[in-house]
Design an enzyme around this catalytic site. Structure first.
Site, short mmCIF file in Angstrom:
data_model
loop_
_atom_site.label_atom_id
_atom_site.label_comp_id
_atom_site.label_asym_id
_atom_site.label_seq_id
_atom_site.Cartn_x
_atom_site.Cartn_y
_atom_site.Cartn_z
N HIS A 35 43.28 -83.21 52.79
CA HIS A 35 42.28 -82.32 52.21
C HIS A 35 42.36 -82.38 50.68
CE1 HIS A 35 40.91 -77.99 51.28
NE2 HIS A 35 39.83 -78.74 51.43
N HIS A 65 45.83 -74.78 52.23
CA HIS A 65 44.60 -74.24 52.84
C HIS A 65 44.69 -74.23 54.36
CE1 HIS A 65 43.25 -75.97 48.88
NE2 HIS A 65 42.86 -74.70 48.76
#
Lengths: 859, 159
Positions: B92, B109
């Protein structure tokens, strides 16, 4: 090794690559992206001055801020010049939404979702298709529109009105729609035609999903993303942003809960006002990921309320009652900003101020299943003044768990009233509105239904109109009701029956070759069979399109210039064209314009000049911007002071041009736009001075008492039926394919993750029924059936299952009731009763390749 | 310990060379398209279930995680096909993932990857699974990293 081809090197955009600004096509958040295109055959270099990124690629990028360029962010497309081009779509580094180039798993696949005949997206429609001899055959636009206009005109000539012309169309932004296409569609059906049997993409009528808020004077898009960063408390009510607005959660909510936004809080707060890490209240029947992540960060600052399905408005009223009892309100605010005559009614009927508190709370506990102590704690976290007497700042965000609940109107109204009672709208760190699903881009001539049952409604249930055998032409644009409408199994069967009746009639003695004879036979067949002539306008041959008579290919995101606003800041930006549509696919506005001109041609041939003129609404539209400006001019005068912003439609962009949007780029402008000194000015946050009512005062409403469940669901709660259908079922979607499944059903990167729709079941129920991860289960009730792969999880409590909607291999909507809220005609997609059983045997391949690890467990 | 290609042939036997040399033009778009070094990253006899070993691959600036899962995995080596290795950089935004509770979890995250399913993203914001490091096992149980199947975060080219 993996199910999909992986890459270990990506092409580098050369310094002369074309660079465009855009916004992700998918969800409500609207993350900013940059698009780089250049002809295949060249590449840039690693040094910053050798590539279009302007980034030094010789060393690995820094985490959390460096260039993001992942495997799914590159593809190759063919343009109409016949040449191949690299397309690189990466998160922008200058967006006020996706800080640090944050992005979701969905936005990251914008590049591979572009059309190419060499990739999975080769399924895109290129040319108009006509069902002839029970097969789709390619025809030209001129032929397609001649047939369609001939049928439409034949119907209205006979009827003298447009009652038999039914439409289902998108009304949103993003996803290849936006202001341009909304104005095109609206102009055709409301200026040219006067269609009243029209429904919006995800529901059976033409209505707002939040009239319960709008009719109070609060449009649902009223806060800014910054409010999530500076709120003392965030309430998520039937909303799961980690999965459905991922970057809004990770960049704006998560840092608040982590205490990383204290400086911003101090900047926005009054002098001396306390600022601490944010609190989170989640009200949801499931232990959703937005909750369990926050629990991992700070369990003591999270609260989870799990009301019984359908009882949320009773719970919202109860929280408000606690606020009333504990005097968590500002009397002056109530008196100056709200309608106090109506407040008395609200106090009496919603808060039940005359019922003793203990008795009231006991009733609420019994109805909602939520403990009094938790309700009181929620009220404290929402509205108890902070040390020093400063009003607490609470941002309340709701979405489909409320909107698609039983009694849509009262659910939404109860929540916004709870927020306004605590003065939690119009200040920094406050607001009460939708999380949103898709982006918005609504600009249309006046629609047929002005409001709820209290304001000229309710709107017609078009699904029911059609399944009852009424209507002759059914035009579906950019939506797939065979999967998405409530009670979809029944809907699908009835529409198929009616379209087939017409096809069979046309096939008798062969479909006529000459166009006019075919049109005449269609019109004859519609009368003779009670059948339906179905037209589908879309990107792909959807489930619905497979039963159509005529299919019209539409262009997608990136294939034209488009504009939309996101939901969490109403941020208007230009989404620039970077590639051509497949074949002869066209923008929806252009299809609507051409249909209008074809209608005008037919009327003019008969000397009916007045009718012809009605349909020439688009004769001056040559570019995307022409349509954007034409739509913008329909908004009221917006050269008004900031204090009057509440009088403007939420999406008003009058005075904004493409040139202006190019200039502001990713910074965009927040609607409603006002004109000050001849220049467009945005609105950060709404209702700081006035609410959106005639007198500017918030309009209270007395919600209904608890009356139990509607007949369509109550039937499952009695006698034998209760034994036969022992589970409550709620429904929803999933992170990987949220708002993306129109493309993602074709992309192996996504289908490999969710090869089937799934059902969540609690460990206790799974054990009792002999179900384990990866088994197949059938779920059914009297409405319908669907097959799901099993996921065992504590997300759901015993007695409740969760099933996935809109998956291309089966949708929970097969089982949802036909019930709609009588006040708004909004369905209850998220609650019914069902039975579930294990399907014998197993699919080892599915079990070997799909992950069944628990999606809400982060500790 | 970095082995020369000549040495790896001796260690692993010729059968494993196909994937090492699969850098032909026809496979340009698909990994492995580059020439990777072979590096010893552990020994099957010293690995314990769910006790990850960290190493650098294909160079000093990229961390990998080797783990014996105790359940068969896609691309797994060893007698039980349960030994796998992945790049530790979250696909990510590049944070280092942790192996915890039988899966990889990114602390930034919260993306989660299933190590038995080619580190597919089963929750979170990452768009691709963690790049899987292809492993080979020599007769003496030594485990070698041989190539990376997937783009390491933060790079336009793995090596």
């Amino acid at each position: 090794m993996s199910n999909i081809g992986r890459r270990d090197a990506l092409p580098i955009p050369p310094t002369n690559a074309e660079v465009k600004n855009t916004v992700c096509q998918y969800c409500t958040v609207g993350c900013g992206y940059k698009v780089y295109t250049w002809p295949v055959g060249s590449q840039g270099g690693l040094a910053a001055n050798q590539n279009a990124f302007g980034v030094d690629l010789r060393n690995p990028q820094n985490p959390l801020g460096g260039l993001v360029y992942t495997e799914t962010m590159h593809s190759i497309v063919t343009r109409r010049d016949g040449r191949q081009y690299h397309v690189v779509i990466v998160p922008a580094n200058d967006s006020p939404i996706n800080y640090k180039r944050d992005h979701s798993s969905r936005g990251a696949t914008n590049a591979i979702a572009t059309w190419s005949d060499a990739r999975a997206t080769k399924e895109r429609l290129k040319y108009p298709l006509l069902r002839l001899g029970d097969q789709f055959q390619v025809i030209t636009w001129d032929e397609a529109l001649t047939i369609l206009a001939g049928v439409a005109k034949g119907i209205r000539d006979k009827d003298g009105n447009d009652d038999n012309i039914a439409v289902k169309a998108f009304d949103h932004g993003g996803s290849g729609a936006g202001f341009e296409n909304n104005w095109g569609v609206g102009s055709l059906f409301f200026k040219g035609f006067s269609v009243k049997h029209i429904a919006i993409h995800n529901r059976p009528a033409y209505n707002s999903e939040v009239w319960g808020s709008r009719e109070r004077g609060v449009h649902e898009l009223n806060y800014d993303a910054i409010d999530a960063r500076v709120a003392d408390t965030i309430v998520l009510w039937g909303a799961n942003p980690y999965e459905t607005a991922s970057v809004f959660y990770t960049e704006h909510m998560q840092p608040n809960i982590q205490g990383a936004t204290l400086e911003e809080k101090q900047k926005n707060f009054s002098k001396g006002e306390p600022a601490e890490a944010g609190y989170l209240i989640v009200i949801d029947p499931r232990r959703i990921s937005s909750l369990t992540i926050a629990e991992t960060i700070a369990k003591e600052r999270t609260l989870h309320l799990r009301p019984n399905l359908g009882t949320d408005y009773i719970l919202a009223n109860a929280i408000a009652r606690v606020m009333w009892e504990r005097k968590y309100y500002d009397q002056k605010f109530l008196q100056t900003r709200t309608d106090m005559a109506k407040f008395e009614e609200y106090k009496e009927k919603s808060l039940k101020a005359a019922t003793p508190y203990a008795q009231f709370m006991a009733d609420v506990e019994r109805i909602t299943g939520v403990k009094r102590a938790d309700i009181e704690k929620a009220a404290d976290w929402i509205a108890k003044p902070k040390a020093g007497g400063f009003a607490r700042r609470t941002l309340t965000i709701y979405e489909k768990g409320i909107i698609w609940n039983m009694k849509n109107y009262d659910q939404v109204a109860a929540i916004v009233q709870m927020a306004v009672l605590g003065n939690n709208v119009g200040r920094a760190g406050t607001g009460c509105g939708r999380l949103g699903g898709h982006q918005e881009g609504y600009v249309r001539p006046s629609s047929p239904t002005p409001g709820s049952i209290y304001n000229g409604g309710p709107p017609v249930n078009v699904d029911k109109y059609l399944t009852d055998g009424k209507g002759k032409l059914y035009w579906v644009i950019g939506t797939n009701p065979y999967l998405s409408t409530p009670n979809s199994q029944y809907f699908r069967k009835r529409i198929r029956e009616r379209t087939k009746a017409l096809s069979d009639f046309l096939g008798q003695a062969g479909e006529p070759g000459p166009t006019q004879e075919l049109v005449a036979k269609i019109l004859e067949g519609l009368d003779a069979t009670g059948g339906l002539f179905m037209v589908v306008q879309d990107l792909y041959l959807t489930h619905t399109a497979q039963d159509a008579h005529l299919v019209l290919p539409a262009s997608a995101w990136g294939e034209a210039n488009q504009t939309s606003v996101n939901c969490n800041s109403r941020l208007l930006r230009l989404y620039e064209k970077f590639m051509d549509p497949p074949g002869e696919a066209k923008q929806d506005w252009e299809i609507c314009k051409l249909m209008g001109l074809k209608m005008a041609e037919l009327y003019r041939a008969e000397g009916k000049e007045k009718e012809a003129a009605r349909f020439e609404f688009g004769k001056n539209w040559r570019t995307d911007e022409d349509v954007f400006l034409d739509g913008g001019n329909s908004y009221p005068n917006n050269a008004i002071p900031a204090s009057e912003e509440a009088t403007l439609p939420a999406e008003c962009y009058k005075g904004v041009t493409y040139a202006f949007l190019r200039q502001v780029g990713q910074q965009g402008i927040r609607t409603p736009v006002r004109i000050e000194n001849g220049k467009p000015v945005g609105t950060l946050r709404r209702y700081s001075v006035k609410f959106g009512t005639k007198d500017g005062k918030f309009s209270w409403y007395a919600t209904d008492d608890w009356e139990g469940y509607p007949a369509e669901v109550a039937k499952y709660l009695e006698g034998d039926m209760a034994q036969k259908y022992p589970f409550w079922m709620t429904t929803g979607r999933a992170q990987a394919v949220w708002q993306t499944m129109y493309n993602d059903r074709f992309l192996p990167e996504k289908t490999s993750l969710l090869p089937m729709p799934y059902v969540e079941i609690s460990p206790q129920d799974a054990q009792r029924l002999g179900l384990k991860n990866g088994d197949l289960a059938q779920v059914w009730n009297e409405e319908g059936n669907a097959t799901f792969v099993v996921m065992v999880t504590d997300s759901v409590s015993p007695g409740l299952i969760f099933t996935m909607m809109f998956h291309h291999l089966g949708s929970a909507n097969n089982l949802t009731p036909g019930y709609t809220d009588p006040k708004t005609t909004i369905p209850w997609y998220k609650g019914t009763r069902v039975a579930i059983r294990k399907i014998r045997g197993s699919l080892p391949d599915l079990q070997d390749t799909t992950s069944f690890l628990q999606q809400n467990k982060f500790d | 310990m970095v082995l020369s290609r000549r040495r790896i042939v001796q260690v692993l036997g010729g059968v494993t060379m196909a994937s090492l040399t699969g850098a032909g033009k026809a496979q340009f778009w698909f990994a492995p398209s580059l020439t990777y070094p072979a590096i010893k990253v552990g020994n099957v006899n010293s690995l314990k279930n769910n006790d990850p070993v960290y190493f650098n691959y294909p160079d000093a600036r990229s961390q990998g995680i080797l783990v014996k899962l105790g359940r068969p995995a896609i691309g797994g080596v060893g007698r039980d096909r349960d030994i796998v290795a992945f790049s530790a950089a979250c696909t990510h935004m590049g944070c280092g993932v942790q192996y915890k509770g039988g899966r990889f979890l990114c602390p930034c995250h919260y993306t989660m990857f299933d190590p038995a399913k080619a580190a597919a993203v089963y929750q979170g914001l990452a768009s691709t699974g963690l790049p899987q490091i292809q492993l080979g096992v020599a007769q003496n149980g030594d485990i070698f990293a041989r190539a990376v199947n997937g783009l390491i975060w933060g790079r336009v080219k793995n090596i």
